[in-house]
Design a protein around this motif. Structure first.
Motif, mmCIF file in Angstrom:
data_model
loop_
_atom_site.group_PDB
_atom_site.id
_atom_site.type_symbol
_atom_site.label_atom_id
_atom_site.label_comp_id
_atom_site.label_asym_id
_atom_site.label_seq_id
_atom_site.Cartn_x
_atom_site.Cartn_y
_atom_site.Cartn_z
ATOM 1 N N THR A 1 0.231 -8.707 -12.890
ATOM 2 C CA THR A 1 -0.886 -8.373 -12.018
ATOM 3 C C THR A 1 -1.233 -9.560 -11.134
ATOM 4 O O THR A 1 -1.381 -10.680 -11.627
ATOM 5 C CB THR A 1 -2.132 -7.987 -12.857
ATOM 6 O OG1 THR A 1 -1.776 -6.901 -13.717
ATOM 7 C CG2 THR A 1 -3.280 -7.577 -11.970
ATOM 8 N N ASN B 1 6.100 -9.058 0.218
ATOM 9 C CA ASN B 1 5.150 -8.415 1.130
ATOM 10 C C ASN B 1 5.607 -8.808 2.529
ATOM 11 O O ASN B 1 5.291 -9.893 3.017
ATOM 12 C CB ASN B 1 3.718 -8.882 0.858
ATOM 13 C CG ASN B 1 2.726 -8.290 1.829
ATOM 14 O OD1 ASN B 1 3.071 -7.461 2.664
ATOM 15 N ND2 ASN B 1 1.484 -8.732 1.739
ATOM 16 N N PHE C 1 -0.914 -0.916 -5.705
ATOM 17 C CA PHE C 1 -1.696 -1.931 -4.986
ATOM 18 C C PHE C 1 -2.632 -1.251 -4.009
ATOM 19 O O PHE C 1 -2.544 -0.048 -3.774
ATOM 20 C CB PHE C 1 -0.780 -2.917 -4.243
ATOM 21 C CG PHE C 1 0.118 -2.267 -3.232
ATOM 22 C CD1 PHE C 1 -0.267 -2.153 -1.905
ATOM 23 C CD2 PHE C 1 1.357 -1.746 -3.604
ATOM 24 C CE1 PHE C 1 0.566 -1.552 -0.978
ATOM 25 C CE2 PHE C 1 2.190 -1.150 -2.684
ATOM 26 C CZ PHE C 1 1.791 -1.043 -1.372
ATOM 27 N N ARG C 2 -3.529 -2.036 -3.433
ATOM 28 C CA ARG C 2 -4.408 -1.584 -2.363
ATOM 29 C C ARG C 2 -4.000 -2.304 -1.091
ATOM 30 O O ARG C 2 -3.727 -3.501 -1.103
ATOM 31 C CB ARG C 2 -5.876 -1.927 -2.662
ATOM 32 C CG ARG C 2 -6.502 -1.076 -3.722
ATOM 33 C CD ARG C 2 -7.983 -1.377 -3.937
ATOM 34 N NE ARG C 2 -8.247 -2.795 -4.177
ATOM 35 C CZ ARG C 2 -8.867 -3.610 -3.316
ATOM 36 N NH1 ARG C 2 -9.297 -3.171 -2.159
ATOM 37 N NH2 ARG C 2 -9.066 -4.872 -3.623
ATOM 38 N N CYS D 1 -4.169 -10.946 -5.180
ATOM 39 C CA CYS D 1 -3.921 -10.945 -3.744
ATOM 40 C C CYS D 1 -2.494 -11.443 -3.506
ATOM 41 O O CYS D 1 -2.093 -12.467 -4.051
ATOM 42 C CB CYS D 1 -4.924 -11.856 -3.037
ATOM 43 S SG CYS D 1 -4.660 -11.970 -1.260
ATOM 44 N N VAL E 1 -1.952 -7.734 0.509
ATOM 45 C CA VAL E 1 -2.274 -6.565 -0.314
ATOM 46 C C VAL E 1 -3.025 -7.069 -1.535
ATOM 47 O O VAL E 1 -2.931 -8.243 -1.901
ATOM 48 C CB VAL E 1 -1.011 -5.760 -0.710
ATOM 49 C CG1 VAL E 1 -0.356 -5.158 0.505
ATOM 50 C CG2 VAL E 1 -0.039 -6.598 -1.494
ATOM 51 N N TYR E 2 -3.760 -6.165 -2.180
ATOM 52 C CA TYR E 2 -4.673 -6.573 -3.248
ATOM 53 C C TYR E 2 -4.426 -5.777 -4.513
ATOM 54 O O TYR E 2 -3.923 -4.660 -4.477
ATOM 55 C CB TYR E 2 -6.118 -6.375 -2.780
ATOM 56 C CG TYR E 2 -6.411 -7.114 -1.498
ATOM 57 C CD1 TYR E 2 -6.729 -8.464 -1.518
ATOM 58 C CD2 TYR E 2 -6.328 -6.472 -0.268
ATOM 59 C CE1 TYR E 2 -6.972 -9.153 -0.341
ATOM 60 C CE2 TYR E 2 -6.575 -7.152 0.917
ATOM 61 C CZ TYR E 2 -6.896 -8.489 0.870
ATOM 62 O OH TYR E 2 -7.118 -9.161 2.038
ATOM 63 N N ASP E 3 -4.823 -6.381 -5.647
ATOM 64 C CA ASP E 3 -4.734 -5.750 -6.971
ATOM 65 C C ASP E 3 -3.335 -5.195 -7.226
ATOM 66 O O ASP E 3 -3.178 -4.061 -7.686
ATOM 67 C CB ASP E 3 -5.777 -4.643 -7.119
ATOM 68 C CG ASP E 3 -7.195 -5.165 -6.925
ATOM 69 O OD1 ASP E 3 -7.443 -6.340 -7.282
ATOM 70 O OD2 ASP E 3 -8.044 -4.420 -6.405
ATOM 71 N N LEU E 4 -2.332 -5.988 -6.942
ATOM 72 C CA LEU E 4 -0.945 -5.553 -7.115
ATOM 73 C C LEU E 4 -0.579 -5.603 -8.596
ATOM 74 O O LEU E 4 -0.844 -6.605 -9.275
ATOM 75 C CB LEU E 4 -0.001 -6.452 -6.310
ATOM 76 C CG LEU E 4 1.465 -6.032 -6.411
ATOM 77 C CD1 LEU E 4 2.010 -5.793 -5.023
ATOM 78 C CD2 LEU E 4 2.265 -7.098 -7.114
ATOM 79 N N GLN E 5 -0.017 -4.521 -9.092
ATOM 80 C CA GLN E 5 0.465 -4.451 -10.469
ATOM 81 C C GLN E 5 1.917 -3.994 -10.448
ATOM 82 O O GLN E 5 2.244 -3.006 -9.793
ATOM 83 C CB GLN E 5 -0.366 -3.480 -11.300
ATOM 84 C CG GLN E 5 -1.797 -3.930 -11.482
ATOM 85 C CD GLN E 5 -2.581 -2.966 -12.344
ATOM 86 O OE1 GLN E 5 -2.207 -1.803 -12.520
ATOM 87 N NE2 GLN E 5 -3.678 -3.440 -12.895
#
Length: 192
Positions: free
Chosen positions: A125, A102, A177-178, A128, A108-112
């Motif tokens: 997964t 990153n 991700f978000r 954060c 970034v959040y909910d990274l898969q």
């Protein structure tokens, strides 16, 4: 005498209370009245034109602002990446996994990370991911409770970490991700 005077006023057709007659318009007054009406009409048309132009410019600038916001969000999304790698531990033991980078200024959040070629078919997964580079090993040890290890910051790892660049035996298929605004992103080799 007074009676004669009243008679005179009645014969004349005027009474003492009637207003005096206005003189007839002469000269350039009608010309200037017409010119004033034309100038008012032109001023109204110019004001309407300016209003339409202002509205048009507002729409253009609003569109540019929205494009700039989208470009900024997309800029953060393009700064998140992942690739397959191998961590070569002491005594030659190799731990396969993924490096997650990153390079934006925000987490970034909910990274898969969906991968192929690893011992686990599951997706790595992370809730954060702060700015930085992290190695997430695919655990194959029997006593492990998870299929993917906790992320380790690359600068803290003393063992060499090598990317898979020649073989497609292991790799990253997609990253989802978000971003910091809550917008969802999907990155894949064929699309961002």
């Amino acid at each position: 005498m007074n009676a004669g005077r009243i008679e005179l006023e009645i014969r004349d057709g005027r009474s003492a209370a009637s207003p005096p007659l206005l003189p007839c318009r002469r000269g350039l007054e009608p010309f200037f009245d017409g010119l004033s009406a034309i100038a008012t009409t032109v001023a109204l048309a110019a004001a309407m034109f300016a209003g339409f132009q202002a509205q048009r410019l507002y729409r253009i600038e609003s569109g540019r602002d929205e494009q700039a916001r989208h470009a900024e969000r997309k800029r953060q999304a393009t700064q998140v990446s992942a690739w397959a790698a191998a961590r070569i531990r002491t005594a030659g033991r190799v731990v396969f996994g993924v490096v997650i980078r990153n390079s934006s200024d925000d987490p970034v959040y909910d990274l898969q990370v969906q991968c192929h070629g690893f011992s686990s078919p599951r997706v790595a997964t992370l809730q954060c991911v702060p700015p930085g580079e992290f190695f997430v090993g695919n655990t194959i040890e029997e006593d492990s409770m998870t299929e993917w290890d906790y992320p380790n910051a690359l600068p803290e790892i003393h063992d060499p970490v090598r990317p898979f660049t020649i073989s497609d035996a292991r790799g990253v298929n997609t990253i989802t991700f978000r971003d910091n605004t809550g917008a969802g992103w999907r990155r894949a080799p064929e699309a961002t």
